[in-house]
Design an enzyme around this catalytic site. Structure first.
Site, PDB file in Angstrom:
ATOM      1  N   LYS A  96      18.150 -33.841  10.307  1.00  0.00           N
ATOM      2  CA  LYS A  96      19.235 -34.002   9.334  1.00  0.00           C
ATOM      3  C   LYS A  96      19.409 -35.479   8.934  1.00  0.00           C
ATOM      4  O   LYS A  96      18.892 -36.382   9.591  1.00  0.00           O
ATOM      5  CB  LYS A  96      20.533 -33.446   9.935  1.00  0.00           C
ATOM      6  CG  LYS A  96      20.497 -31.925  10.140  1.00  0.00           C
ATOM      7  CD  LYS A  96      21.843 -31.397  10.609  1.00  0.00           C
ATOM      8  CE  LYS A  96      21.840 -29.896  10.781  1.00  0.00           C
ATOM      9  NZ  LYS A  96      23.162 -29.378  11.189  1.00  0.00           N
ATOM     10  N   TYR A 150      22.955 -23.031   3.075  1.00  0.00           N
ATOM     11  CA  TYR A 150      24.066 -22.748   3.982  1.00  0.00           C
ATOM     12  C   TYR A 150      25.027 -21.690   3.401  1.00  0.00           C
ATOM     13  O   TYR A 150      26.201 -21.658   3.784  1.00  0.00           O
ATOM     14  CB  TYR A 150      24.828 -24.037   4.299  1.00  0.00           C
ATOM     15  CG  TYR A 150      24.176 -24.873   5.392  1.00  0.00           C
ATOM     16  CD1 TYR A 150      23.983 -24.351   6.672  1.00  0.00           C
ATOM     17  CD2 TYR A 150      23.780 -26.190   5.154  1.00  0.00           C
ATOM     18  CE1 TYR A 150      23.396 -25.109   7.682  1.00  0.00           C
ATOM     19  CE2 TYR A 150      23.193 -26.955   6.169  1.00  0.00           C
ATOM     20  CZ  TYR A 150      23.013 -26.405   7.426  1.00  0.00           C
ATOM     21  OH  TYR A 150      22.448 -27.149   8.431  1.00  0.00           O
ATOM     22  N   ASN A 210      24.864 -33.584  13.567  1.00  0.00           N
ATOM     23  CA  ASN A 210      24.309 -33.206  14.876  1.00  0.00           C
ATOM     24  C   ASN A 210      22.782 -33.208  14.905  1.00  0.00           C
ATOM     25  O   ASN A 210      22.159 -32.488  15.666  1.00  0.00           O
ATOM     26  CB  ASN A 210      24.895 -31.868  15.334  1.00  0.00           C
ATOM     27  CG  ASN A 210      24.642 -30.765  14.337  1.00  0.00           C
ATOM     28  OD1 ASN A 210      23.950 -30.964  13.337  1.00  0.00           O
ATOM     29  ND2 ASN A 210      25.167 -29.582  14.603  1.00  0.00           N
ATOM     30  N   HIS A 235      18.641 -29.117  12.690  1.00  0.00           N
ATOM     31  CA  HIS A 235      18.917 -27.707  12.392  1.00  0.00           C
ATOM     32  C   HIS A 235      17.774 -26.872  12.947  1.00  0.00           C
ATOM     33  O   HIS A 235      16.625 -27.324  12.972  1.00  0.00           O
ATOM     34  CB  HIS A 235      18.988 -27.482  10.871  1.00  0.00           C
ATOM     35  CG  HIS A 235      18.936 -26.034  10.498  1.00  0.00           C
ATOM     36  ND1 HIS A 235      20.054 -25.246  10.453  1.00  0.00           N
ATOM     37  CD2 HIS A 235      17.875 -25.219  10.218  1.00  0.00           C
ATOM     38  CE1 HIS A 235      19.699 -24.005  10.136  1.00  0.00           C
ATOM     39  NE2 HIS A 235      18.386 -23.968   9.999  1.00  0.00           N
ATOM     40  N   GLU A 244      14.702 -18.907   5.756  1.00  0.00           N
ATOM     41  CA  GLU A 244      14.723 -20.380   5.697  1.00  0.00           C
ATOM     42  C   GLU A 244      13.348 -21.012   5.445  1.00  0.00           C
ATOM     43  O   GLU A 244      13.262 -22.019   4.737  1.00  0.00           O
ATOM     44  CB  GLU A 244      15.297 -20.935   7.002  1.00  0.00           C
ATOM     45  CG  GLU A 244      16.777 -20.624   7.159  1.00  0.00           C
ATOM     46  CD  GLU A 244      17.393 -21.228   8.411  1.00  0.00           C
ATOM     47  OE1 GLU A 244      18.620 -21.231   8.512  1.00  0.00           O
ATOM     48  OE2 GLU A 244      16.643 -21.704   9.300  1.00  0.00           O
TER      49      GLU A 244
HETATM   50  P1  GDP Z   1      24.163 -24.352  14.336  1.00  0.00           P
HETATM   51  O1  GDP Z   1      23.441 -23.030  14.175  1.00  0.00           O
HETATM   52  O2  GDP Z   1      24.255 -24.804  15.772  1.00  0.00           O
HETATM   53  O3  GDP Z   1      23.586 -25.434  13.437  1.00  0.00           O
HETATM   54  O4  GDP Z   1      25.680 -24.140  13.898  1.00  0.00           O
HETATM   55  P2  GDP Z   1      26.377 -23.303  12.706  1.00  0.00           P
HETATM   56  O5  GDP Z   1      25.371 -22.384  12.042  1.00  0.00           O
HETATM   57  O6  GDP Z   1      27.620 -22.713  13.253  1.00  0.00           O
HETATM   58  O7  GDP Z   1      26.815 -24.430  11.678  1.00  0.00           O
HETATM   59  C1  GDP Z   1      25.899 -25.015  10.759  1.00  0.00           C
HETATM   60  C2  GDP Z   1      26.138 -26.502  10.696  1.00  0.00           C
HETATM   61  O8  GDP Z   1      27.456 -26.735  10.174  1.00  0.00           O
HETATM   62  C3  GDP Z   1      26.169 -27.208  12.062  1.00  0.00           C
HETATM   63  O9  GDP Z   1      24.882 -27.522  12.555  1.00  0.00           O
HETATM   64  C4  GDP Z   1      26.970 -28.455  11.741  1.00  0.00           C
HETATM   65  O10 GDP Z   1      26.190 -29.441  11.040  1.00  0.00           O
HETATM   66  C5  GDP Z   1      28.032 -27.884  10.780  1.00  0.00           C
HETATM   67  N1  GDP Z   1      29.253 -27.465  11.505  1.00  0.00           N
HETATM   68  C6  GDP Z   1      29.403 -26.424  12.382  1.00  0.00           C
HETATM   69  N2  GDP Z   1      30.663 -26.325  12.828  1.00  0.00           N
HETATM   70  C7  GDP Z   1      31.349 -27.317  12.204  1.00  0.00           C
HETATM   71  C8  GDP Z   1      32.722 -27.740  12.239  1.00  0.00           C
HETATM   72  O11 GDP Z   1      33.563 -27.169  12.933  1.00  0.00           O
HETATM   73  N3  GDP Z   1      33.040 -28.816  11.450  1.00  0.00           N
HETATM   74  C9  GDP Z   1      32.127 -29.460  10.654  1.00  0.00           C
HETATM   75  N4  GDP Z   1      32.532 -30.510   9.910  1.00  0.00           N
HETATM   76  N5  GDP Z   1      30.834 -29.093  10.597  1.00  0.00           N
HETATM   77  C10 GDP Z   1      30.451 -28.042  11.368  1.00  0.00           C
END
Ligand code: GDP
Length: 139
Positions: free
Chosen positions: A10, A50, A113, A116, A127
């Site tokens: 990222k 997303y 973070n 991905h 994807e």
């Molecule tokens: P992943 O599968 O671990 O990447 O997590 P998710 O699919 O739940 O979320 C997608 C991406 O959205 C995450 O990798 C983070 O970059 C972002 N994200 C997830 N939860 C949060 C949150 O609570 N706040 C914010 N600002 N970003 C989030």
């Protein structure tokens, strides 16, 4: 079973020059890199990628983050690559990620973070072709 998964380094991690270390870790952990490119995503591309999160409160912020700098897109292959990569990534929130995972090492916040990874075979089937044509995947 041999599987492919989409990994993204990222914008936060590319900006901090962690892309090389992350790719080296993939090779060290036995993943084969089958496709690789650096891209600056458009807003439309990031929104489409997303789309499952469209209703989440952080959607707008996430999209802005993902278009804020170049990303490195990678197709990785290994036995059970999807789960293996998710384990290597660690929890979404770097503060909760296990020691030595990519997010613990390189992530800075729940949003920024570092990496991905596809979370299921169905997601990987969406994807990988989202970013790569079949001729760009070498293997
Ligand atoms: P992943 O599968 O671990 O990447 O997590 P998710 O699919 O739940 O979320 C997608 C991406 O959205 C995450 O990798 C983070 O970059 C972002 N994200 C997830 N939860 C949060 C949150 O609570 N706040 C914010 N600002 N970003 C989030």
């Amino acid at each position: 079973m041999l599987e492919q998964t989409l990994a993204i380094v990222k914008p936060d991690a590319v900006r901090k020059k962690y892309a090389g270390s992350i790719l080296a870790r993939y090779e060290k952990e036995g993943f084969r890199v089958r496709a690789l490119k650096m891209r600056l995503l458009s807003k439309t591309e990031a929104e489409g990628f997303y789309a499952v999160h469209r209703e989440r409160p952080f959607f707008g912020s996430l999209v802005n983050f993902m278009v804020g700098g170049p990303v490195v897109l990678v197709v990785l292959e290994k036995d059970n690559a999807i789960l293996a990569h998710r384990k290597l990534m660690g929890a979404t929130d770097p503060a909760k990620a296990d020691k030595d995972t990519l997010r613990a090492l390189y992530g800075e916040s729940i949003e920024s973070n570092a990496v991905h990874g596809s979370d299921s075979p169905e997601t990987a089937r969406f994807e990988i072709p989202y970013f790569f044509s079949t001729t760009e995947i070498i293997g």
